[in-house]
Write a protein that holds these residues in place. Sequence first.
Motif, PDB file in Angstrom:
ATOM      1  N   SER A  30     -25.091 -20.758  29.172  1.00 39.61           N
ATOM      2  CA  SER A  30     -25.466 -22.028  28.158  1.00 39.61           C
ATOM      3  C   SER A  30     -26.496 -22.849  29.017  1.00 39.61           C
ATOM      4  N   ALA A  31     -27.038 -23.885  28.132  1.00 35.87           N
ATOM      5  CA  ALA A  31     -28.197 -24.405  28.727  1.00 35.87           C
ATOM      6  C   ALA A  31     -27.745 -25.358  29.726  1.00 35.87           C
ATOM      7  N   TRP A  32     -28.131 -25.402  30.945  1.00 37.63           N
ATOM      8  CA  TRP A  32     -27.833 -26.180  32.268  1.00 37.63           C
ATOM      9  C   TRP A  32     -28.932 -25.895  33.129  1.00 37.63           C
ATOM     10  N   MET A  33     -29.287 -27.081  33.659  1.00 38.52           N
ATOM     11  CA  MET A  33     -30.008 -26.827  34.815  1.00 38.52           C
ATOM     12  C   MET A  33     -29.845 -27.901  36.095  1.00 38.52           C
ATOM     13  N   PRO A  34     -29.804 -27.343  37.173  1.00 44.60           N
ATOM     14  CA  PRO A  34     -29.378 -28.347  38.339  1.00 44.60           C
ATOM     15  C   PRO A  34     -30.406 -29.486  38.424  1.00 44.60           C
ATOM     16  N   PRO A  35     -30.154 -30.521  39.120  1.00 44.58           N
ATOM     17  CA  PRO A  35     -30.965 -31.658  39.186  1.00 44.58           C
ATOM     18  C   PRO A  35     -32.188 -31.231  39.802  1.00 44.58           C
ATOM     19  N   SER A  36     -33.221 -32.051  40.006  1.00 44.64           N
ATOM     20  CA  SER A  36     -34.730 -31.430  40.553  1.00 44.64           C
ATOM     21  C   SER A  36     -34.437 -31.489  41.915  1.00 44.64           C
ATOM     22  N   GLY A  37     -35.154 -30.554  42.805  1.00 46.17           N
ATOM     23  CA  GLY A  37     -34.953 -30.302  44.144  1.00 46.17           C
ATOM     24  C   GLY A  37     -33.564 -29.678  44.446  1.00 46.17           C
ATOM     25  N   MET A  38     -32.728 -29.100  43.484  1.00 46.69           N
ATOM     26  CA  MET A  38     -31.422 -28.440  43.629  1.00 46.69           C
ATOM     27  C   MET A  38     -31.597 -27.106  43.178  1.00 46.69           C
ATOM     28  N   GLY A  39     -30.853 -26.285  43.870  1.00 43.11           N
ATOM     29  CA  GLY A  39     -30.269 -24.883  43.461  1.00 43.11           C
ATOM     30  C   GLY A  39     -29.284 -24.531  43.125  1.00 43.11           C
ATOM     31  N   ILE A  40     -29.053 -23.335  42.508  1.00 45.68           N
ATOM     32  CA  ILE A  40     -27.389 -22.998  42.078  1.00 45.68           C
ATOM     33  C   ILE A  40     -27.303 -21.686  42.696  1.00 45.68           C
ATOM     34  N   VAL A  41     -25.938 -21.463  42.942  1.00 43.25           N
ATOM     35  CA  VAL A  41     -25.512 -19.956  43.317  1.00 43.25           C
ATOM     36  C   VAL A  41     -24.353 -19.728  42.987  1.00 43.25           C
ATOM     37  N   GLN A  42     -23.729 -18.576  42.459  1.00 42.76           N
ATOM     38  CA  GLN A  42     -22.407 -18.353  42.136  1.00 42.76           C
ATOM     39  C   GLN A  42     -21.718 -18.133  43.539  1.00 42.76           C
ATOM     40  N   ASN A  43     -20.541 -18.925  43.758  1.00 41.94           N
ATOM     41  CA  ASN A  43     -19.973 -18.754  44.852  1.00 41.94           C
ATOM     42  C   ASN A  43     -18.566 -19.420  45.053  1.00 41.94           C
ATOM     43  N   SER A  44     -17.597 -18.655  45.338  1.00 45.72           N
ATOM     44  CA  SER A  44     -16.172 -19.245  45.384  1.00 45.72           C
ATOM     45  C   SER A  44     -15.808 -19.855  46.680  1.00 45.72           C
ATOM     46  N   THR A  45     -16.544 -19.750  47.666  1.00 50.28           N
ATOM     47  CA  THR A  45     -15.900 -19.895  49.059  1.00 50.28           C
ATOM     48  C   THR A  45     -16.662 -21.252  49.761  1.00 50.28           C
ATOM     49  N   LEU A  46     -17.904 -21.560  49.276  1.00 50.94           N
ATOM     50  CA  LEU A  46     -18.681 -22.744  49.824  1.00 50.94           C
ATOM     51  C   LEU A  46     -18.020 -24.177  49.236  1.00 50.94           C
ATOM     52  N   ASN A  47     -17.999 -25.067  50.155  1.00 51.72           N
ATOM     53  CA  ASN A  47     -17.491 -26.347  49.647  1.00 51.72           C
ATOM     54  C   ASN A  47     -18.629 -27.442  49.686  1.00 51.72           C
ATOM     55  N   ILE A  48     -18.453 -28.596  49.280  1.00 55.25           N
ATOM     56  CA  ILE A  48     -19.387 -29.881  49.326  1.00 55.25           C
ATOM     57  C   ILE A  48     -19.304 -30.068  50.905  1.00 55.25           C
ATOM     58  N   GLY A  49     -20.796 -30.127  51.241  1.00 55.76           N
ATOM     59  CA  GLY A  49     -20.745 -30.386  52.551  1.00 55.76           C
ATOM     60  C   GLY A  49     -21.088 -29.142  53.552  1.00 55.76           C
ATOM     61  N   ASP A  50     -20.850 -27.959  52.850  1.00 53.36           N
ATOM     62  CA  ASP A  50     -21.330 -26.742  53.624  1.00 53.36           C
ATOM     63  C   ASP A  50     -22.970 -26.419  53.558  1.00 53.36           C
ATOM     64  N   ILE A  51     -23.211 -25.610  54.270  1.00 57.37           N
ATOM     65  CA  ILE A  51     -24.638 -25.192  54.044  1.00 57.37           C
ATOM     66  C   ILE A  51     -24.719 -23.746  53.672  1.00 57.37           C
TER      67      ILE A  51
END
Length: 56
Positions: A30-51
Amino acid sequence: MERYVVYRIVADGTQPAGYVVNAVLWDGKSAWMPPSGMGIVQNSTLNIGDIYTPAS
């Protein structure tokens, strides 16, 4: 629906490139884009604050 993490493409002065800022459930189609300067990746293990480090 799959879990994706939203991460910084470039550092912003307080957070380094790769810093995970959010996790979202998205169908990947579906149509969705991350905010400017951000990227996305499918991942089930990373959490907010991780690198996220892209595979080379």
